[in-house]
Scaffold this active site. Structure first.
Site, PDB file in Angstrom:
ATOM      1  CG  ASP A  46      35.091  39.400  51.386  1.00  0.00           C
ATOM      2  OD1 ASP A  46      33.978  39.002  51.780  1.00  0.00           O
ATOM      3  OD2 ASP A  46      36.140  38.738  51.517  1.00  0.00           O
ATOM      4  CE1 TYR A  51      41.209  36.347  53.919  1.00  0.00           C
ATOM      5  CE2 TYR A  51      40.027  38.294  53.210  1.00  0.00           C
ATOM      6  CZ  TYR A  51      40.155  36.923  53.246  1.00  0.00           C
ATOM      7  OH  TYR A  51      39.232  36.135  52.595  1.00  0.00           O
ATOM      8  CE  LYS A  76      35.445  36.321  54.014  1.00  0.00           C
ATOM      9  NZ  LYS A  76      36.552  37.200  53.601  1.00  0.00           N
ATOM     10  CG  HIS A 109      37.614  32.709  56.943  1.00  0.00           C
ATOM     11  ND1 HIS A 109      38.489  33.760  57.114  1.00  0.00           N
ATOM     12  CD2 HIS A 109      37.698  32.387  55.629  1.00  0.00           C
ATOM     13  CE1 HIS A 109      39.062  34.053  55.965  1.00  0.00           C
ATOM     14  NE2 HIS A 109      38.605  33.232  55.048  1.00  0.00           N
ATOM     15  CG  LEU A 193      39.510  37.486  38.453  1.00  0.00           C
ATOM     16  CD1 LEU A 193      40.481  38.669  38.489  1.00  0.00           C
ATOM     17  CD2 LEU A 193      38.645  37.546  37.198  1.00  0.00           C
ATOM     18  CB  SER A 234      43.547  44.126  41.378  1.00  0.00           C
ATOM     19  OG  SER A 234      44.707  44.547  40.688  1.00  0.00           O
ATOM     20  CB  VAL A 235      48.001  45.468  44.736  1.00  0.00           C
ATOM     21  CG1 VAL A 235      47.617  44.783  46.025  1.00  0.00           C
ATOM     22  CG2 VAL A 235      48.905  44.582  43.880  1.00  0.00           C
ATOM     23  NE  ARG A 239      46.564  43.166  36.242  1.00  0.00           N
ATOM     24  CZ  ARG A 239      47.492  42.272  36.564  1.00  0.00           C
ATOM     25  NH1 ARG A 239      47.641  41.897  37.827  1.00  0.00           N
ATOM     26  NH2 ARG A 239      48.261  41.749  35.644  1.00  0.00           N
ATOM     27  CB  SER A 242      40.066  47.447  33.687  1.00  0.00           C
ATOM     28  OG  SER A 242      40.824  46.420  34.272  1.00  0.00           O
ATOM     29  CG  ASN A 243      39.363  43.599  37.753  1.00  0.00           C
ATOM     30  OD1 ASN A 243      39.673  43.279  36.613  1.00  0.00           O
ATOM     31  ND2 ASN A 243      40.091  43.262  38.814  1.00  0.00           N
TER      32      ASN A 243
END
Ligand SMILES: NC(=O)c1ccc[n+]([C@@H]2O[C@H](COP(=O)([O-])OP(=O)(O)OC[C@H]3O[C@@H](n4cnc5c(N)ncnc54)[C@H](OP(=O)(O)O)[C@@H]3O)[C@@H](O)[C@H]2O)c1
Length: 283
Positions: A46, A51, A76, A109, A193, A234-235, A239, A242-243
């Site tokens: 996404d 961005y 978007k 957007h 989150l 996440s960078v 993570r 694990s996400n």
């Protein structure tokens, strides 16, 4: 490899329910982060013109061993391009930056009701063109309230496939979600989150301890069981991995209710209220 559930959209296209978001990832870090996600098994990215990292998303997909058709890509329309001619140019530029001849999903957007004479309907008609041309396989909106959606419903031909809105345990948005469910519009939960804010909540921690999972994993699992589409950012490679590990357990009814009960209504927003947001980037 873990199989991610697909959601079937109102036009018959499917979208992986779980993906990777790249908001606030610096362009210089984006290709590496997306590559890590693709290697971990993510197949849905996404992004957005806003961005500033569409080109780097495209670069990571091109560098991977995956065919374009194996990765679901969303972008978007930026807030400065709501006039139909501007939207056409912006969409061409998005495809060029991504290095592709289609996106799987293209969204308005923000509705910007205080800009462009409040006429997001003309903008939606431009997206309908992109859909009919096959250059956007599905089209949808982001940050639309039910009254904005009702207007599209009354004045245009195509019902948005998705509405991407802020949703997390502090902002459960059950009214907007119920409206969308009743109109066959899938919900994409942005900032799933709460940008990390919900992860220290004692109720979330207690569910996580009982499940033997991290707070992020139980919150992401809560979204999946509610049926929403999510793409945490996440960078951190650990993570990112694990996400993704949320498809080997489930939350019971009491655990779901404990997390849903954290809702703070409007006070829970991390982002702006869509009825008030009127930011136009200065390019
Ligand atoms: N349509 C819209 O208006 C809109 C608005 C906002 C976002 N979005 C989309 O939704 C995506 C996700 O939202 P978001 O990026 O705002 O927020 P988010 O995914 O809710 O949270 C991201 C934050 O949580 C941290 N994090 C991620 N995994 C974690 C873990 N396992 N443990 C602890 N912390 C963790 C990240 O830090 P690290 O990177 O340091 O790990 C980052 O600070 C965006 O990337 C974008 O694609 C859309």
């Amino acid at each position: 490899m873990t199989s991610i559930p697909d959601i079937t959209l109102n036009n018959g296209q499917t979208i992986p329910q779980f993906g990777f978001g790249v908001f606030q990832i610096e362009p210089k870090d984006t290709a590496a982060a997306v590559s890590t996600a693709l290697e971990a098994g993510y197949r849905h990215i996404d992004t957005a013109e806003m961005y500033g990292n569409e080109a780097e998303v495209g670069e990571a997909i091109a560098r991977s061993d995956l065919d374009r058709g194996e990765v679901f890509v969303t972008s978007k329309l930026d807030n400065d391009a709501h006039e139909p001619d501007d939207a056409r140019h912006a969409f061409d530029a998005t495809l060029k930056a991504l290095g592709t001849d289609y996106v799987d999903l293209f969204l308005i957007h923000w509705p910007l009701p205080a800009r462009y004479g409040g006429d997001f309907v003309q903008t939606w008609r431009a997206l309908e063109e992109f859909y009919r041309e096959g250059r956007a396989r599905s089209i949808g909106v982001s940050n639309f309230q039910p009254h904005h959606l009702r207007r599209l419903h009354g004045e245009t031909d195509i019902i948005p496939a998705v509405n991407q809105i802020e949703v997390h345990p502090y902002l459960t948005q059950d009214d907007v979600r119920a409206f969308c469910a009743g109109h066959q519009i899938a919900i994409e939960a942005w900032s799933p989150l709460g940008q990390g804010s919900v992860l220290d909540d004692p109720a979330v921690r207690s569910v996580a301890e009982r499940a033997g999972k991290t707070p992020a994993q139980v919150v992401l699992r809560w979204h999946i069981q509610r049926g929403d589409i999510v793409f945490p950012k996440s960078v951190s490679p650990e993570r990112v991995k694990s996400n993704f590990e949320i498809f080997d357990f489930s939350l019971d009814g009491d655990e779901m209710t404990a997390i849903t009960g954290l809702d703070r209504g409007e006070a829970g927003r991390t982002g702006p209220n869509p009825d008030e947001f009127d930011y136009i980037p200065d390019k």
